[in-house]
Design a protein around this motif. Structure first.
Motif, PDB file in Angstrom:
ATOM      1  N   ASP A  28      25.391  38.367  51.496  1.00 43.33           N
ATOM      2  CA  ASP A  28      26.089  39.586  51.930  1.00 43.33           C
ATOM      3  C   ASP A  28      26.135  40.674  50.857  1.00 43.33           C
ATOM      4  O   ASP A  28      26.078  41.862  51.173  1.00 43.33           O
ATOM      5  N   HIS A  29      26.269  40.265  49.574  1.00 42.04           N
ATOM      6  CA  HIS A  29      26.555  41.245  48.523  1.00 42.04           C
ATOM      7  C   HIS A  29      25.602  41.194  47.333  1.00 42.04           C
ATOM      8  O   HIS A  29      25.759  41.984  46.396  1.00 42.04           O
ATOM      9  N   GLY A  30      24.671  40.258  47.307  1.00 40.42           N
ATOM     10  CA  GLY A  30      23.785  40.092  46.152  1.00 40.42           C
ATOM     11  C   GLY A  30      24.449  39.266  45.066  1.00 40.42           C
ATOM     12  O   GLY A  30      25.627  38.924  45.152  1.00 40.42           O
ATOM     13  N   LEU A  31      23.675  38.949  44.041  1.00 43.68           N
ATOM     14  CA  LEU A  31      24.202  38.179  42.908  1.00 43.68           C
ATOM     15  C   LEU A  31      25.040  39.078  42.012  1.00 43.68           C
ATOM     16  O   LEU A  31      24.545  40.093  41.521  1.00 43.68           O
ATOM     17  N   PRO A  32      26.304  38.736  41.778  1.00 39.81           N
ATOM     18  CA  PRO A  32      27.126  39.569  40.900  1.00 39.81           C
ATOM     19  C   PRO A  32      26.876  39.231  39.427  1.00 39.81           C
ATOM     20  O   PRO A  32      26.648  38.080  39.074  1.00 39.81           O
ATOM     21  N   GLY A  33      26.913  40.256  38.592  1.00 40.65           N
ATOM     22  CA  GLY A  33      26.848  40.053  37.144  1.00 40.65           C
ATOM     23  C   GLY A  33      25.666  39.219  36.708  1.00 40.65           C
ATOM     24  O   GLY A  33      24.538  39.440  37.122  1.00 40.65           O
ATOM     25  N   GLU A  34      25.944  38.237  35.871  1.00 39.20           N
ATOM     26  CA  GLU A  34      24.906  37.361  35.316  1.00 39.20           C
ATOM     27  C   GLU A  34      24.719  36.076  36.119  1.00 39.20           C
ATOM     28  O   GLU A  34      23.988  35.184  35.685  1.00 39.20           O
ATOM     29  N   HIS A  35      25.387  35.948  37.257  1.00 33.16           N
ATOM     30  CA  HIS A  35      25.284  34.726  38.041  1.00 33.16           C
ATOM     31  C   HIS A  35      23.839  34.472  38.459  1.00 33.16           C
ATOM     32  O   HIS A  35      23.112  35.397  38.815  1.00 33.16           O
ATOM     33  N   HIS A  36      23.440  33.210  38.421  1.00 36.11           N
ATOM     34  CA  HIS A  36      22.156  32.751  38.948  1.00 36.11           C
ATOM     35  C   HIS A  36      22.278  31.244  39.152  1.00 36.11           C
ATOM     36  O   HIS A  36      23.176  30.597  38.605  1.00 36.11           O
ATOM     37  N   PHE A  37      21.388  30.703  39.974  1.00 32.11           N
ATOM     38  CA  PHE A  37      21.533  29.312  40.386  1.00 32.11           C
ATOM     39  C   PHE A  37      20.252  28.529  40.146  1.00 32.11           C
ATOM     40  O   PHE A  37      19.153  29.026  40.395  1.00 32.11           O
ATOM     41  N   PHE A  38      20.425  27.294  39.713  1.00 30.00           N
ATOM     42  CA  PHE A  38      19.366  26.300  39.692  1.00 30.00           C
ATOM     43  C   PHE A  38      19.736  25.283  40.764  1.00 30.00           C
ATOM     44  O   PHE A  38      20.815  24.670  40.683  1.00 30.00           O
ATOM     45  N   ILE A  39      18.872  25.109  41.738  1.00 33.70           N
ATOM     46  CA  ILE A  39      19.143  24.166  42.825  1.00 33.70           C
ATOM     47  C   ILE A  39      18.007  23.159  42.874  1.00 33.70           C
ATOM     48  O   ILE A  39      16.848  23.525  43.087  1.00 33.70           O
ATOM     49  N   THR A  40      18.342  21.906  42.639  1.00 30.63           N
ATOM     50  CA  THR A  40      17.363  20.825  42.731  1.00 30.63           C
ATOM     51  C   THR A  40      17.577  20.122  44.055  1.00 30.63           C
ATOM     52  O   THR A  40      18.709  19.782  44.406  1.00 30.63           O
ATOM     53  N   PHE A  41      16.468  19.925  44.797  1.00 31.20           N
ATOM     54  CA  PHE A  41      16.582  19.308  46.106  1.00 31.20           C
ATOM     55  C   PHE A  41      15.462  18.315  46.359  1.00 31.20           C
ATOM     56  O   PHE A  41      14.420  18.338  45.692  1.00 31.20           O
ATOM     57  N   ASP A  42      15.683  17.465  47.336  1.00 33.97           N
ATOM     58  CA  ASP A  42      14.769  16.409  47.741  1.00 33.97           C
ATOM     59  C   ASP A  42      13.712  16.998  48.674  1.00 33.97           C
ATOM     60  O   ASP A  42      14.022  17.389  49.795  1.00 33.97           O
ATOM     61  N   THR A  43      12.464  17.059  48.205  1.00 31.95           N
ATOM     62  CA  THR A  43      11.392  17.621  49.030  1.00 31.95           C
ATOM     63  C   THR A  43      10.948  16.664  50.133  1.00 31.95           C
ATOM     64  O   THR A  43      10.206  17.067  51.023  1.00 31.95           O
ATOM     65  N   THR A  44      11.424  15.412  50.090  1.00 34.61           N
ATOM     66  CA  THR A  44      11.074  14.456  51.151  1.00 34.61           C
ATOM     67  C   THR A  44      12.089  14.463  52.287  1.00 34.61           C
ATOM     68  O   THR A  44      11.905  13.747  53.274  1.00 34.61           O
ATOM     69  N   HIS A  45      13.154  15.241  52.153  1.00 32.38           N
ATOM     70  CA  HIS A  45      14.178  15.315  53.204  1.00 32.38           C
ATOM     71  C   HIS A  45      13.497  15.704  54.514  1.00 32.38           C
ATOM     72  O   HIS A  45      12.664  16.612  54.538  1.00 32.38           O
ATOM     73  N   PRO A  46      13.827  15.024  55.605  1.00 35.82           N
ATOM     74  CA  PRO A  46      13.136  15.288  56.873  1.00 35.82           C
ATOM     75  C   PRO A  46      13.283  16.712  57.403  1.00 35.82           C
ATOM     76  O   PRO A  46      12.426  17.173  58.158  1.00 35.82           O
ATOM     77  N   ASP A  47      14.323  17.444  56.998  1.00 36.10           N
ATOM     78  CA  ASP A  47      14.517  18.801  57.493  1.00 36.10           C
ATOM     79  C   ASP A  47      14.126  19.885  56.493  1.00 36.10           C
ATOM     80  O   ASP A  47      14.186  21.075  56.822  1.00 36.10           O
ATOM     81  N   ALA A  48      13.739  19.505  55.259  1.00 36.31           N
ATOM     82  CA  ALA A  48      13.313  20.495  54.272  1.00 36.31           C
ATOM     83  C   ALA A  48      11.982  21.096  54.719  1.00 36.31           C
ATOM     84  O   ALA A  48      11.095  20.383  55.187  1.00 36.31           O
ATOM     85  N   ALA A  51       6.001  25.038  51.833  1.00 33.18           N
ATOM     86  CA  ALA A  51       4.551  25.066  51.980  1.00 33.18           C
ATOM     87  C   ALA A  51       3.942  23.729  51.549  1.00 33.18           C
ATOM     88  O   ALA A  51       4.455  23.065  50.641  1.00 33.18           O
ATOM     89  N   ASP A  52       2.847  23.365  52.188  1.00 43.81           N
ATOM     90  CA  ASP A  52       2.179  22.102  51.863  1.00 43.81           C
ATOM     91  C   ASP A  52       1.801  22.026  50.388  1.00 43.81           C
ATOM     92  O   ASP A  52       1.943  20.974  49.762  1.00 43.81           O
ATOM     93  N   TRP A  53       1.348  23.147  49.816  1.00 38.52           N
ATOM     94  CA  TRP A  53       0.930  23.103  48.409  1.00 38.52           C
ATOM     95  C   TRP A  53       2.128  22.857  47.497  1.00 38.52           C
ATOM     96  O   TRP A  53       1.992  22.216  46.454  1.00 38.52           O
ATOM     97  N   LEU A  54       3.314  23.345  47.878  1.00 35.60           N
ATOM     98  CA  LEU A  54       4.517  23.071  47.087  1.00 35.60           C
ATOM     99  C   LEU A  54       4.935  21.607  47.230  1.00 35.60           C
ATOM    100  O   LEU A  54       5.317  20.963  46.259  1.00 35.60           O
ATOM    101  N   ARG A  55       4.844  21.079  48.446  1.00 28.84           N
ATOM    102  CA  ARG A  55       5.190  19.672  48.673  1.00 28.84           C
ATOM    103  C   ARG A  55       4.232  18.760  47.902  1.00 28.84           C
ATOM    104  O   ARG A  55       4.638  17.735  47.356  1.00 28.84           O
ATOM    105  N   ASP A  56       2.947  19.146  47.836  1.00 32.48           N
ATOM    106  CA  ASP A  56       1.976  18.363  47.062  1.00 32.48           C
ATOM    107  C   ASP A  56       2.293  18.412  45.570  1.00 32.48           C
ATOM    108  O   ASP A  56       2.164  17.416  44.865  1.00 32.48           O
ATOM    109  N   ARG A  57       2.704  19.585  45.104  1.00 36.00           N
ATOM    110  CA  ARG A  57       3.014  19.752  43.681  1.00 36.00           C
ATOM    111  C   ARG A  57       4.333  19.093  43.303  1.00 36.00           C
ATOM    112  O   ARG A  57       4.511  18.640  42.170  1.00 36.00           O
ATOM    113  N   TYR A  58       5.285  19.075  44.238  1.00 39.80           N
ATOM    114  CA  TYR A  58       6.610  18.481  44.012  1.00 39.80           C
ATOM    115  C   TYR A  58       6.873  17.439  45.094  1.00 39.80           C
ATOM    116  O   TYR A  58       7.635  17.687  46.023  1.00 39.80           O
TER     117      TYR A  58
END
Length: 147
Positions: A28-48, A51-58
């Motif tokens: 809704d408002h964009g990233l405020p200030g210096e905020h930023h996120f690192f999100i690690t997720f399971d690429t094998t999750h059935p609903d994730a 792109a195929d090339w990203l799934r192959d790489r990770y």
């Protein structure tokens, strides 16, 4: 009703709800200030969705950074859509909240870690006297980040 309170599952849902609220504010408002996120997720999750090339790489897990360039952030009930830049190539992703292993905002030394992933319906009732498996949830203490 079962004979116990499933604190692990309740904590996971609350932590995922927090991630959803934060991402909704950013959408809704964009990233405020210096905020930023690192999100690690399971690429094998059935609903994730990625792109195929990203799934192959990770093939098992991937960490994405939401900071300088992102587009099309759409936050939904069960996950979020986002387009990120990979080597000057914009790629759309869909990351379900249940696929997330870690969510970190290093600008304020905040982080969440999900110790186990549970892709089954979290609202299912357990039958009989056997308690359901207990997912582990960890609230990361800010003290562990302080210098």
């Amino acid at each position: 009703m079962s004979g116990h309170i499933d604190y692990g599952n309740l904590m996971h849902r609350a932590m995922r709800g927090l991630i959803q609220q934060v991402l909704t504010q950013v959408a809704d408002h964009g990233l405020p200030g210096e905020h930023h996120f690192f999100i690690t997720f399971d690429t094998t999750h059935p609903d994730a969705r990625l792109a195929d090339w990203l799934r192959d790489r990770y093939p098992t897990e991937m960490t994405v950074v939401i900071q300088n360039w992102f587009e099309n952030l759409l936050v939904e009930e069960d996950g979020f859509h986002i387009t990120l830049n990979f080597g000057d190539s914009p790629e759309p992703l869909y990351i379900p909240y249940t696929a997330i292993y870690t969510f970190v905002d290093p600008s304020v030394e905040f982080g969440l870690r999900f110790e186990t992933q549970d892709y089954d319906d979290e609202d299912e009732e357990t039958s009989g006297d056997e308690p359901p498996s207990q997912p582990e949830a960890e609230v990361v203490s800010l003290d562990s980040f302080r210098k």
